[in-house]
Motif scaffolding. Structure first.
Motif, PDB file in Angstrom:
ATOM      1  N   ILE A  97     -68.655  10.072 -41.180  1.00 58.05           N
ATOM      2  CA  ILE A  97     -67.539   9.465 -41.919  1.00 58.05           C
ATOM      3  C   ILE A  97     -66.776   8.421 -41.087  1.00 58.05           C
ATOM      4  O   ILE A  97     -66.267   7.429 -41.629  1.00 58.05           O
ATOM      5  CB  ILE A  97     -66.561  10.562 -42.447  1.00 58.05           C
ATOM      6  CG1 ILE A  97     -65.532   9.954 -43.403  1.00 58.05           C
ATOM      7  CG2 ILE A  97     -65.911  11.310 -41.304  1.00 58.05           C
ATOM      8  CD1 ILE A  97     -66.119   9.326 -44.645  1.00 58.05           C
ATOM      9  N   GLY A  98     -66.721   8.605 -39.775  1.00 55.61           N
ATOM     10  CA  GLY A  98     -66.038   7.620 -38.938  1.00 55.61           C
ATOM     11  C   GLY A  98     -66.701   6.249 -39.017  1.00 55.61           C
ATOM     12  O   GLY A  98     -66.038   5.220 -39.163  1.00 55.61           O
ATOM     13  N   GLY A  99     -68.040   6.236 -38.935  1.00 49.35           N
ATOM     14  CA  GLY A  99     -68.780   4.993 -39.055  1.00 49.35           C
ATOM     15  C   GLY A  99     -68.636   4.361 -40.420  1.00 49.35           C
ATOM     16  O   GLY A  99     -68.584   3.136 -40.558  1.00 49.35           O
ATOM     17  N   VAL A 100     -68.565   5.199 -41.436  1.00 51.09           N
ATOM     18  CA  VAL A 100     -68.383   4.710 -42.810  1.00 51.09           C
ATOM     19  C   VAL A 100     -67.056   3.964 -42.941  1.00 51.09           C
ATOM     20  O   VAL A 100     -66.988   2.882 -43.539  1.00 51.09           O
ATOM     21  CB  VAL A 100     -68.445   5.883 -43.804  1.00 51.09           C
ATOM     22  CG1 VAL A 100     -67.915   5.477 -45.170  1.00 51.09           C
ATOM     23  CG2 VAL A 100     -69.874   6.390 -43.926  1.00 51.09           C
ATOM     24  N   LEU A 101     -65.995   4.516 -42.383  1.00 46.76           N
ATOM     25  CA  LEU A 101     -64.684   3.862 -42.450  1.00 46.76           C
ATOM     26  C   LEU A 101     -64.702   2.543 -41.672  1.00 46.76           C
ATOM     27  O   LEU A 101     -64.084   1.560 -42.093  1.00 46.76           O
ATOM     28  CB  LEU A 101     -63.596   4.786 -41.903  1.00 46.76           C
ATOM     29  CG  LEU A 101     -63.328   6.060 -42.702  1.00 46.76           C
ATOM     30  CD1 LEU A 101     -62.156   6.831 -42.097  1.00 46.76           C
ATOM     31  CD2 LEU A 101     -63.049   5.768 -44.163  1.00 46.76           C
ATOM     32  N   ASP A 102     -65.431   2.514 -40.547  1.00 53.64           N
ATOM     33  CA  ASP A 102     -65.561   1.271 -39.786  1.00 53.64           C
ATOM     34  C   ASP A 102     -66.225   0.196 -40.637  1.00 53.64           C
ATOM     35  O   ASP A 102     -65.797  -0.966 -40.650  1.00 53.64           O
ATOM     36  CB  ASP A 102     -66.403   1.502 -38.522  1.00 53.64           C
ATOM     37  CG  ASP A 102     -65.683   2.335 -37.482  1.00 53.64           C
ATOM     38  OD1 ASP A 102     -64.440   2.453 -37.569  1.00 53.64           O
ATOM     39  OD2 ASP A 102     -66.359   2.861 -36.578  1.00 53.64           O
ATOM     40  N   LEU A 103     -67.287   0.579 -41.342  1.00 50.55           N
ATOM     41  CA  LEU A 103     -68.015  -0.382 -42.176  1.00 50.55           C
ATOM     42  C   LEU A 103     -67.150  -0.856 -43.341  1.00 50.55           C
ATOM     43  O   LEU A 103     -67.143  -2.045 -43.687  1.00 50.55           O
ATOM     44  CB  LEU A 103     -69.305   0.244 -42.703  1.00 50.55           C
ATOM     45  CG  LEU A 103     -70.190  -0.659 -43.569  1.00 50.55           C
ATOM     46  CD1 LEU A 103     -70.604  -1.906 -42.794  1.00 50.55           C
ATOM     47  CD2 LEU A 103     -71.418   0.099 -44.055  1.00 50.55           C
ATOM     48  N   ALA A 104     -66.411   0.060 -43.950  1.00 47.01           N
ATOM     49  CA  ALA A 104     -65.529  -0.299 -45.059  1.00 47.01           C
ATOM     50  C   ALA A 104     -64.478  -1.307 -44.604  1.00 47.01           C
ATOM     51  O   ALA A 104     -64.198  -2.291 -45.294  1.00 47.01           O
ATOM     52  CB  ALA A 104     -64.856   0.951 -45.628  1.00 47.01           C
ATOM     53  N   ALA A 105     -63.915  -1.081 -43.421  1.00 44.67           N
ATOM     54  CA  ALA A 105     -62.888  -1.984 -42.897  1.00 44.67           C
ATOM     55  C   ALA A 105     -63.479  -3.350 -42.555  1.00 44.67           C
ATOM     56  O   ALA A 105     -62.895  -4.385 -42.862  1.00 44.67           O
ATOM     57  CB  ALA A 105     -62.237  -1.367 -41.667  1.00 44.67           C
ATOM     58  N   ALA A 106     -64.661  -3.352 -41.942  1.00 43.59           N
ATOM     59  CA  ALA A 106     -65.282  -4.612 -41.512  1.00 43.59           C
ATOM     60  C   ALA A 106     -65.784  -5.435 -42.690  1.00 43.59           C
ATOM     61  O   ALA A 106     -65.712  -6.662 -42.676  1.00 43.59           O
ATOM     62  CB  ALA A 106     -66.431  -4.322 -40.559  1.00 43.59           C
ATOM     63  N   GLY A 107     -66.288  -4.742 -43.710  1.00 40.36           N
ATOM     64  CA  GLY A 107     -66.911  -5.452 -44.820  1.00 40.36           C
ATOM     65  C   GLY A 107     -66.032  -5.634 -46.039  1.00 40.36           C
ATOM     66  O   GLY A 107     -66.478  -6.216 -47.034  1.00 40.36           O
ATOM     67  N   GLY A 108     -64.812  -5.124 -45.978  1.00 37.26           N
ATOM     68  CA  GLY A 108     -63.928  -5.231 -47.135  1.00 37.26           C
ATOM     69  C   GLY A 108     -64.445  -4.442 -48.326  1.00 37.26           C
ATOM     70  O   GLY A 108     -64.255  -4.826 -49.478  1.00 37.26           O
ATOM     71  N   LEU A 109     -65.122  -3.319 -48.061  1.00 37.79           N
ATOM     72  CA  LEU A 109     -65.676  -2.476 -49.116  1.00 37.79           C
ATOM     73  C   LEU A 109     -64.771  -1.287 -49.357  1.00 37.79           C
ATOM     74  O   LEU A 109     -63.940  -0.940 -48.518  1.00 37.79           O
ATOM     75  CB  LEU A 109     -67.064  -1.959 -48.707  1.00 37.79           C
ATOM     76  CG  LEU A 109     -68.136  -2.976 -48.302  1.00 37.79           C
ATOM     77  CD1 LEU A 109     -69.362  -2.236 -47.777  1.00 37.79           C
ATOM     78  CD2 LEU A 109     -68.507  -3.859 -49.467  1.00 37.79           C
ATOM     79  N   SER A 110     -64.945  -0.635 -50.501  1.00 37.58           N
ATOM     80  CA  SER A 110     -64.294   0.656 -50.690  1.00 37.58           C
ATOM     81  C   SER A 110     -65.016   1.663 -49.798  1.00 37.58           C
ATOM     82  O   SER A 110     -66.170   1.450 -49.408  1.00 37.58           O
ATOM     83  CB  SER A 110     -64.367   1.090 -52.153  1.00 37.58           C
ATOM     84  OG  SER A 110     -65.698   1.483 -52.487  1.00 37.58           O
ATOM     85  N   VAL A 111     -64.351   2.750 -49.473  1.00 38.15           N
ATOM     86  CA  VAL A 111     -64.965   3.767 -48.617  1.00 38.15           C
ATOM     87  C   VAL A 111     -66.195   4.365 -49.305  1.00 38.15           C
ATOM     88  O   VAL A 111     -67.210   4.627 -48.663  1.00 38.15           O
ATOM     89  CB  VAL A 111     -63.946   4.864 -48.261  1.00 38.15           C
ATOM     90  CG1 VAL A 111     -64.600   5.961 -47.435  1.00 38.15           C
ATOM     91  CG2 VAL A 111     -62.766   4.278 -47.498  1.00 38.15           C
TER      92      VAL A 111
END
Length: 203
Positions: A97-111
């Motif tokens: 889940i930590g990596g998922v939040l990083d990707l969401a923040a970097a890509g402007g995606l929903s979690v």
């Protein structure tokens, strides 16, 4: 006395409109968010078959992420749910889940979107959940170093990752190829389909 009473009625009406109503709205939103969080956690328990102890840990993790990151506990719970639906168990979900939040923040995606992208990439290349942060960083870096968005990368992966993985290729190489194609005007599902077709014909 009559004049004072009239003035007080006006002040009371203004306070109701400006203060009480918004506070009621905030309270309703809070109740709705809490209900959404609880529903997500309940669904995780059903989908993953997690034990009571594992669910306690997941619950605590979601609340911690809600405190420590720019995302809410409810958003973290939605990401955990998507990971669970993709086949990750409770322990793997905690790791990912930590990596998922990083990707969401970097890509402007929903979690939830970031969780789906990450889980699909991990599953396609049969990577452990502990690799989720590396995968998230890889996808974000590829997108940021090219003319595409993370959403384009997700579409390209969707079309090509299974074929690349089954032919013994690495996720790093696929990410690089997708980024290079993007810089040459071939993006998203077009890039993924092109790479898939190329590799299948070579095979």
């Amino acid at each position: 006395v009559s004049s004072l009473a009239s003035t007080m009625r006006k002040v009371g009406g203004t306070l109701t409109a400006a203060v009480s109503a918004p506070l009621i709205g905030v309270a309703a939103a809070g109740i709705s968010a809490a209900a959404g969080f609880e529903q997500s956690m309940n669904t995780i328990a059903v989908v993953s078959g997690a034990t009571e102890s594992a669910m306690t840990n997941l619950n605590a993790k979601a609340l911690q992420l809600g405190r420590d990151t720019s995302f809410s506990a409810g958003e973290a719970a939605q990401g955990m749910l998507e990971l669970s639906k993709a086949g990750l168990d409770a322990s793997q979900t905690m790791d990912a889940i930590g990596g998922v939040l990083d990707l969401a923040a970097a890509g402007g995606l929903s979690v939830a979107q970031a969780a789906e992208v990450s889980a699909n990439a991990l599953n396609a290349f049969k990577l452990p959940a502990s690799e989720a942060t590396r995968v998230a960083n890889l996808l974000a870096a590829a997108a940021n170093s090219s003319s595409m968005e993370v959403s384009d990368m997700a579409l390209a992966f969707q079309a090509s990752s299974a074929v690349f993985a089954s032919n013994g290729q690495q996720i790093d190489d696929l990410s690089t190829a997708i980024a290079l194609l993007a810089n040459n005007g071939i993006k998203g599902s077009d890039a993924g389909t092109s790479l898939k077709t190329m590799l299948m014909r070579l095979a």
